[in-house]
Design an enzyme around this catalytic site. Structure first.
Site, PDB file in Angstrom:
ATOM      1  N   GLY A 103     -64.951  26.295  33.366  1.00 33.58           N
ATOM      2  CA  GLY A 103     -64.920  27.471  31.640  1.00 33.58           C
ATOM      3  C   GLY A 103     -65.154  26.780  30.461  1.00 33.58           C
ATOM      4  O   GLY A 103     -65.826  26.192  29.700  1.00 33.58           O
ATOM      5  N   TYR A 109     -49.741  38.815  30.552  1.00 41.17           N
ATOM      6  CA  TYR A 109     -50.876  38.273  29.692  1.00 41.17           C
ATOM      7  C   TYR A 109     -51.639  38.628  28.717  1.00 41.17           C
ATOM      8  O   TYR A 109     -51.318  37.454  27.579  1.00 41.17           O
ATOM      9  CB  TYR A 109     -52.402  38.355  30.194  1.00 41.17           C
ATOM     10  CG  TYR A 109     -53.574  37.752  29.880  1.00 41.17           C
ATOM     11  CD1 TYR A 109     -53.902  35.805  30.601  1.00 41.17           C
ATOM     12  CD2 TYR A 109     -54.576  38.120  29.088  1.00 41.17           C
ATOM     13  CE1 TYR A 109     -54.552  35.810  29.566  1.00 41.17           C
ATOM     14  CE2 TYR A 109     -55.673  37.413  28.589  1.00 41.17           C
ATOM     15  CZ  TYR A 109     -55.814  36.416  28.936  1.00 41.17           C
ATOM     16  OH  TYR A 109     -57.048  35.007  28.733  1.00 41.17           O
TER      17      TYR A 109
HETATM   18  N1  LIG Z   1     -62.641  34.040  31.306  1.00 40.16           N
HETATM   19  C1  LIG Z   1     -62.623  35.372  30.925  1.00 40.16           C
HETATM   20  O1  LIG Z   1     -63.046  36.206  30.882  1.00 40.16           O
HETATM   21  C2  LIG Z   1     -61.145  35.167  28.794  1.00 40.16           C
HETATM   22  C3  LIG Z   1     -61.296  36.107  29.022  1.00 40.16           C
HETATM   23  C4  LIG Z   1     -60.681  35.944  27.533  1.00 40.16           C
HETATM   24  C5  LIG Z   1     -59.937  35.382  27.658  1.00 40.16           C
HETATM   25  N2  LIG Z   1     -60.119  33.776  28.783  1.00 40.16           N
HETATM   26  C6  LIG Z   1     -59.026  32.568  27.715  1.00 40.16           C
HETATM   27  O2  LIG Z   1     -60.011  31.507  27.798  1.00 40.16           O
HETATM   28  C7  LIG Z   1     -59.491  30.224  28.189  1.00 40.16           C
HETATM   29  C8  LIG Z   1     -59.760  29.676  29.068  1.00 40.16           C
HETATM   30  O3  LIG Z   1     -60.079  29.809  30.189  1.00 40.16           O
HETATM   31  P1  LIG Z   1     -61.563  30.089  31.041  1.00 40.16           P
HETATM   32  O4  LIG Z   1     -61.975  31.399  31.304  1.00 40.16           O
HETATM   33  O5  LIG Z   1     -62.397  28.783  30.902  1.00 40.16           O
HETATM   34  O6  LIG Z   1     -60.461  29.720  32.457  1.00 40.16           O
HETATM   35  P2  LIG Z   1     -60.708  28.662  33.238  1.00 40.16           P
HETATM   36  O7  LIG Z   1     -62.011  27.959  33.490  1.00 40.16           O
HETATM   37  O8  LIG Z   1     -59.447  29.010  34.104  1.00 40.16           O
HETATM   38  O9  LIG Z   1     -59.855  27.341  32.147  1.00 40.16           O
HETATM   39  C9  LIG Z   1     -58.773  26.871  31.771  1.00 40.16           C
HETATM   40  C10 LIG Z   1     -58.499  25.596  31.316  1.00 40.16           C
HETATM   41  O10 LIG Z   1     -57.222  25.959  31.051  1.00 40.16           O
HETATM   42  C11 LIG Z   1     -55.711  25.053  31.736  1.00 40.16           C
HETATM   43  N3  LIG Z   1     -55.293  24.799  31.800  1.00 40.16           N
HETATM   44  C12 LIG Z   1     -55.078  25.895  32.172  1.00 40.16           C
HETATM   45  N4  LIG Z   1     -53.802  26.322  32.260  1.00 40.16           N
HETATM   46  C13 LIG Z   1     -53.242  24.382  31.903  1.00 40.16           C
HETATM   47  C14 LIG Z   1     -51.727  23.745  31.627  1.00 40.16           C
HETATM   48  N5  LIG Z   1     -50.712  24.607  32.323  1.00 40.16           N
HETATM   49  N6  LIG Z   1     -52.187  22.944  30.779  1.00 40.16           N
HETATM   50  C15 LIG Z   1     -52.806  22.331  30.742  1.00 40.16           C
HETATM   51  N7  LIG Z   1     -54.004  23.023  31.041  1.00 40.16           N
HETATM   52  C16 LIG Z   1     -54.039  24.727  31.410  1.00 40.16           C
HETATM   53  C17 LIG Z   1     -57.819  24.522  33.201  1.00 40.16           C
HETATM   54  O11 LIG Z   1     -56.936  23.672  33.263  1.00 40.16           O
HETATM   55  P3  LIG Z   1     -57.190  23.045  34.714  1.00 40.16           P
HETATM   56  O12 LIG Z   1     -58.351  23.861  35.657  1.00 40.16           O
HETATM   57  O13 LIG Z   1     -56.928  21.388  35.199  1.00 40.16           O
HETATM   58  O14 LIG Z   1     -55.945  23.679  35.203  1.00 40.16           O
HETATM   59  C18 LIG Z   1     -58.865  25.376  32.181  1.00 40.16           C
HETATM   60  O15 LIG Z   1     -59.203  23.431  31.880  1.00 40.16           O
HETATM   61  C19 LIG Z   1     -57.821  30.899  28.487  1.00 40.16           C
HETATM   62  O16 LIG Z   1     -57.060  30.337  27.298  1.00 40.16           O
HETATM   63  C20 LIG Z   1     -57.869  32.127  28.752  1.00 40.16           C
HETATM   64  O17 LIG Z   1     -56.449  33.187  29.057  1.00 40.16           O
HETATM   65  C21 LIG Z   1     -60.842  33.770  28.703  1.00 40.16           C
END
Ligand SMILES: NC(=O)c1ccc[n+]([C@@H]2O[C@H](COP(=O)([O-])OP(=O)(O)OC[C@H]3O[C@@H](n4cnc5c(N)ncnc54)[C@H](OP(=O)(O)O)[C@@H]3O)[C@@H](O)[C@H]2O)c1
Length: 249
Positions: A16, A148
């Site tokens: 992501g 969250y």
């Molecule tokens: N997508 C949205 O709509 C959205 C909105 C607001 C905020 N966010 C924030 O954006 C950030 C990235 O999320 P994303 O949307 O890109 O989702 P994603 O594709 O699920 O990516 C999440 C990333 O965080 C890593 N991660 C999760 N838990 C972890 C842990 N315990 N230790 C190390 N790495 C960990 C994952 O690695 P693994 O896959 O190896 O676990 C992955 O690289 C997050 O902080 C999320 O809360 C996302």
């Protein structure tokens, strides 16, 4: 090429938003280290980024993060840019929240991120830049998002405090707060099948003033701006990347 000769550590860089940022940093000259929990996607990410190094490391495991920092220190002696992006979702209404789910989300999204900052900033010097991924969940209440939202709101205030503490070291610390972004995160919500995710997406799009979801690289561009010298007079801010959701709804 704003990151030529820069050492960049992306915590949560194999999927992501983190993956898009890691690729963008490298495309602008950085040497990238990235972490994640999933060996297969770490390897895929590293294969897509020239010169990158992957570390399998859970951000909730503080000694493991310390080990990653030591590995980067051994390889380069320093970190110039730190992107703390790791995060997990966790939807449940008040009556459905379990202690285990609360602790899981908070151990990653709040505690893990704070201690990652503590460990990594040790090897950052003057001119260093830190970006942390927050969420619009910290800016407005959404039913079912209590666990969250509390973690991300706590993270936002903690990071403001640390931005102030880092002023004498001339290290800038900023946040990006994404709105709904089309990433694998949406599909990882416990108990939600593909139909639920499709319904959630439609509901979100209907509420976003720009009437679409964001893309990972749109968040990555904001991250790179804040991490670069283009943002040399910006610290302690929280940049919304949300299609107008918070400010215009
Ligand atoms: N997508 C949205 O709509 C959205 C909105 C607001 C905020 N966010 C924030 O954006 C950030 C990235 O999320 P994303 O949307 O890109 O989702 P994603 O594709 O699920 O990516 C999440 C990333 O965080 C890593 N991660 C999760 N838990 C972890 C842990 N315990 N230790 C190390 N790495 C960990 C994952 O690695 P693994 O896959 O190896 O676990 C992955 O690289 C997050 O902080 C999320 O809360 C996302």
């Amino acid at each position: 090429m704003r990151f030529t000769d820069k050492i960049v550590l992306v915590l949560g860089g194999n999927s992501g938003i983190g993956l898009a940022a890691a690729q963008a940093f490298a495309a602008e000259g950085a040497t990238v280290h990235l972490t994640g929990r999933n060996r297969a996607t770490i390897d895929e990410a590293v294969a897509s980024i020239p010169g990158a190094t992957g570390h399998m490391s859970d951000i909730a495991d503080i000694p493991a993060t310390e080990q990653v920092v030591r590995a980067v220190e051994q390889a380069h002696g320093r970190i110039d840019v730190l992107f703390i992006n790791a995060g997990v979702g966790g939807f449940a209404p008040l009556e459905g929240i379990t202690e285990a789910d609360w602790d899981h989300v908070h151990s990653i999204n709040l505690k893990g991120c704070v201690f990652a900052l503590q460990k990594a900033v040790r090897i950052m010097g003057e001119g260093g830049a830190i970006v942390v991924t927050g969420s619009i969940g910290a800016h407005g209440p959404l039913e079912g998002n209590g666990t969250y939202a509390a973690a991300k709101a706590g993270l936002a205030m903690a990071m403001k405090v640390f931005a102030k503490e880092l002023l004498p070291r001339k290290i800038r610390l900023n946040m990006v707060s994404p709105g709904p972004i089309d990433t694998p995160l949406l599909h990882r919500n416990p108990g939600m099948g593909p139909d639920d995710v499709a319904r959630l997406k439609d509901m979100m799009i209907a509420n976003i003033p720009m009437r679409r979801m964001g893309e990972s690289d749109e968040v990555a561009k904001a991250v790179l701006f804040l991490a670069s010298s283009d943002a040399s007079f910006i610290t302690g801010t929280d940049l919304l990347v949300d299609g107008g959701l918070i400010e215009l709804s």
